[in-house]
Design a protein around this motif. Structure first.
Motif, PDB file in Angstrom:
ATOM      1  N   ASP A 120       0.843  -1.199   0.000  1.00  0.00           N
ATOM      2  CA  ASP A 120       0.000   0.000   0.000  1.00  0.00           C
ATOM      3  C   ASP A 120       0.877   1.247   0.000  1.00  0.00           C
ATOM      4  O   ASP A 120       2.099   1.158  -0.084  1.00  0.00           O
ATOM      5  CB  ASP A 120      -0.975  -0.022   1.190  1.00  0.00           C
ATOM      6  N   LYS A 121       0.253   2.399   0.115  1.00  0.00           N
ATOM      7  CA  LYS A 121       0.995   3.664   0.061  1.00  0.00           C
ATOM      8  C   LYS A 121       1.985   3.818   1.215  1.00  0.00           C
ATOM      9  O   LYS A 121       2.941   4.580   1.114  1.00  0.00           O
ATOM     10  CB  LYS A 121       0.037   4.851   0.026  1.00  0.00           C
ATOM     11  N   ASP A 122       1.794   3.074   2.299  1.00  0.00           N
ATOM     12  CA  ASP A 122       2.692   3.136   3.455  1.00  0.00           C
ATOM     13  C   ASP A 122       3.772   2.058   3.424  1.00  0.00           C
ATOM     14  O   ASP A 122       4.540   1.915   4.370  1.00  0.00           O
ATOM     15  CB  ASP A 122       1.891   3.017   4.757  1.00  0.00           C
ATOM     16  N   GLY A 123       3.812   1.271   2.350  1.00  0.00           N
ATOM     17  CA  GLY A 123       4.821   0.224   2.235  1.00  0.00           C
ATOM     18  C   GLY A 123       4.455  -1.074   2.937  1.00  0.00           C
ATOM     19  O   GLY A 123       5.272  -1.982   3.030  1.00  0.00           O
ATOM     20  N   GLU A 124       3.229  -1.162   3.417  1.00  0.00           N
ATOM     21  CA  GLU A 124       2.775  -2.382   4.091  1.00  0.00           C
ATOM     22  C   GLU A 124       2.250  -3.371   3.052  1.00  0.00           C
ATOM     23  O   GLU A 124       1.690  -2.985   2.030  1.00  0.00           O
ATOM     24  CB  GLU A 124       1.645  -2.050   5.080  1.00  0.00           C
ATOM     25  N   PHE A 125       2.431  -4.660   3.319  1.00  0.00           N
ATOM     26  CA  PHE A 125       1.908  -5.687   2.431  1.00  0.00           C
ATOM     27  C   PHE A 125       0.391  -5.552   2.347  1.00  0.00           C
ATOM     28  O   PHE A 125      -0.290  -5.380   3.350  1.00  0.00           O
ATOM     29  CB  PHE A 125       2.295  -7.081   2.940  1.00  0.00           C
ATOM     30  N   ASP A 126      -0.152  -5.648   1.122  1.00  0.00           N
ATOM     31  CA  ASP A 126      -1.586  -5.514   0.884  1.00  0.00           C
ATOM     32  C   ASP A 126      -2.073  -6.775   0.174  1.00  0.00           C
ATOM     33  O   ASP A 126      -1.820  -6.957  -1.023  1.00  0.00           O
ATOM     34  CB  ASP A 126      -1.844  -4.271   0.033  1.00  0.00           C
ATOM     35  N   LYS A 127      -2.766  -7.644   0.908  1.00  0.00           N
ATOM     36  CA  LYS A 127      -3.174  -8.927   0.328  1.00  0.00           C
ATOM     37  C   LYS A 127      -4.188  -8.762  -0.795  1.00  0.00           C
ATOM     38  O   LYS A 127      -4.202  -9.551  -1.738  1.00  0.00           O
ATOM     39  CB  LYS A 127      -3.687  -9.883   1.404  1.00  0.00           C
ATOM     40  N   LEU A 128      -5.022  -7.733  -0.744  1.00  0.00           N
ATOM     41  CA  LEU A 128      -5.988  -7.503  -1.820  1.00  0.00           C
ATOM     42  C   LEU A 128      -5.265  -7.177  -3.127  1.00  0.00           C
ATOM     43  O   LEU A 128      -5.615  -7.701  -4.188  1.00  0.00           O
ATOM     44  CB  LEU A 128      -6.952  -6.375  -1.446  1.00  0.00           C
ATOM     45  N   LYS A 129      -4.229  -6.347  -3.059  1.00  0.00           N
ATOM     46  CA  LYS A 129      -3.448  -6.032  -4.260  1.00  0.00           C
ATOM     47  C   LYS A 129      -2.764  -7.287  -4.804  1.00  0.00           C
ATOM     48  O   LYS A 129      -2.666  -7.472  -6.020  1.00  0.00           O
ATOM     49  CB  LYS A 129      -2.413  -4.950  -3.962  1.00  0.00           C
ATOM     50  N   MET A 130      -2.312  -8.156  -3.904  1.00  0.00           N
ATOM     51  CA  MET A 130      -1.692  -9.405  -4.341  1.00  0.00           C
ATOM     52  C   MET A 130      -2.691 -10.255  -5.100  1.00  0.00           C
ATOM     53  O   MET A 130      -2.415 -10.690  -6.220  1.00  0.00           O
ATOM     54  CB  MET A 130      -1.153 -10.186  -3.141  1.00  0.00           C
ATOM     55  N   VAL A 131      -3.855 -10.460  -4.515  1.00  0.00           N
ATOM     56  CA  VAL A 131      -4.870 -11.318  -5.140  1.00  0.00           C
ATOM     57  C   VAL A 131      -5.323 -10.716  -6.468  1.00  0.00           C
ATOM     58  O   VAL A 131      -5.477 -11.441  -7.462  1.00  0.00           O
ATOM     59  CB  VAL A 131      -6.052 -11.543  -4.174  1.00  0.00           C
ATOM     60  N   GLU A 132      -5.532  -9.402  -6.504  1.00  0.00           N
ATOM     61  CA  GLU A 132      -5.952  -8.757  -7.743  1.00  0.00           C
ATOM     62  C   GLU A 132      -4.907  -8.924  -8.846  1.00  0.00           C
ATOM     63  O   GLU A 132      -5.247  -9.175 -10.001  1.00  0.00           O
ATOM     64  CB  GLU A 132      -6.215  -7.265  -7.518  1.00  0.00           C
ATOM     65  N   SER A 133      -3.629  -8.828  -8.497  1.00  0.00           N
ATOM     66  CA  SER A 133      -2.589  -8.947  -9.514  1.00  0.00           C
ATOM     67  C   SER A 133      -2.463 -10.370 -10.040  1.00  0.00           C
ATOM     68  O   SER A 133      -2.099 -10.580 -11.193  1.00  0.00           O
ATOM     69  CB  SER A 133      -1.231  -8.481  -8.971  1.00  0.00           C
ATOM     70  N   LEU A 134      -2.778 -11.347  -9.202  1.00  0.00           N
ATOM     71  CA  LEU A 134      -2.706 -12.748  -9.631  1.00  0.00           C
ATOM     72  C   LEU A 134      -3.831 -13.075 -10.598  1.00  0.00           C
ATOM     73  O   LEU A 134      -3.702 -13.993 -11.410  1.00  0.00           O
ATOM     74  CB  LEU A 134      -2.747 -13.682  -8.422  1.00  0.00           C
ATOM     75  N   GLY A 135      -4.908 -12.320 -10.544  1.00  0.00           N
ATOM     76  CA  GLY A 135      -6.043 -12.549 -11.426  1.00  0.00           C
ATOM     77  C   GLY A 135      -5.836 -11.974 -12.810  1.00  0.00           C
ATOM     78  O   GLY A 135      -6.590 -12.248 -13.738  1.00  0.00           O
ATOM     79  N   ASP A 136      -4.807 -11.153 -12.975  1.00  0.00           N
ATOM     80  CA  ASP A 136      -4.546 -10.514 -14.286  1.00  0.00           C
ATOM     81  C   ASP A 136      -4.004 -11.502 -15.292  1.00  0.00           C
ATOM     82  O   ASP A 136      -3.323 -12.395 -15.072  1.00  0.00           O
ATOM     83  CB  ASP A 136      -3.555  -9.344 -14.142  1.00  0.00           C
TER      84      ASP A 136
END
Length: 136
Positions: A120-136
């Protein structure tokens, strides 16, 4: 007298060498900068070793939770994607040599997580962004 002078010179050299060495955070920053291009991460992403460990721990916990919830294939895809990303760009950069193997591994993985867009914008791991990118 001569022994005292030699001892004093040795102590001064030792103190000077310690005073000139970099802190652990500076070493991590240098290593992170060297890893930026090879991982595709943001140049502003400069985690300390402890911050890198937190990011990697958050990913590990997420993947373990996914496996427990029956999403083994998604967790495997994420782990495989991260592994491929960490292998890009070759071996360990010279700037990372002062770090221990564990410190380097955490920092390299954390930079790769950022390079994959999984933070995320604070440099923390974001599981939603991970899952969304795997769906691409």
């Amino acid at each position: 007298m001569r022994r005292t002078a030699i001892l004093l010179a040795t102590v001064l050299l030792a103190v000077g060498a310690v005073g000139c060495s970099k802190s652990d955070d500076e070493k991590a920053k240098d290593c992170g900068t060297a890893l930026t291009e090879r991982t595709g991460s943001d140049s502003a992403d400069t985690p300390t070793v402890s911050e890198a460990e937190e990011r990697v721990d958050a990913l590990d916990k997420t993947l373990a939770g996914m496996v427990r919830s029956g999403y083994e294939s998604v967790a495997k895809d994420a782990a495989d994607t991260l592994e491929r990303k960490t292998k890009e760009g070759g071996g360990r950069p010279e700037e990372c040599e002062p770090l221990s193997k564990d410190e380097y591994t955490s920092l390299h993985m954390a930079k790769a997580i950022d390079g994959l867009g999984w933070t995320d914008k604070d440099g923390e791991f974001d599981k939603l962004k991970m899952v969304e990118s795997l769906g691409d």
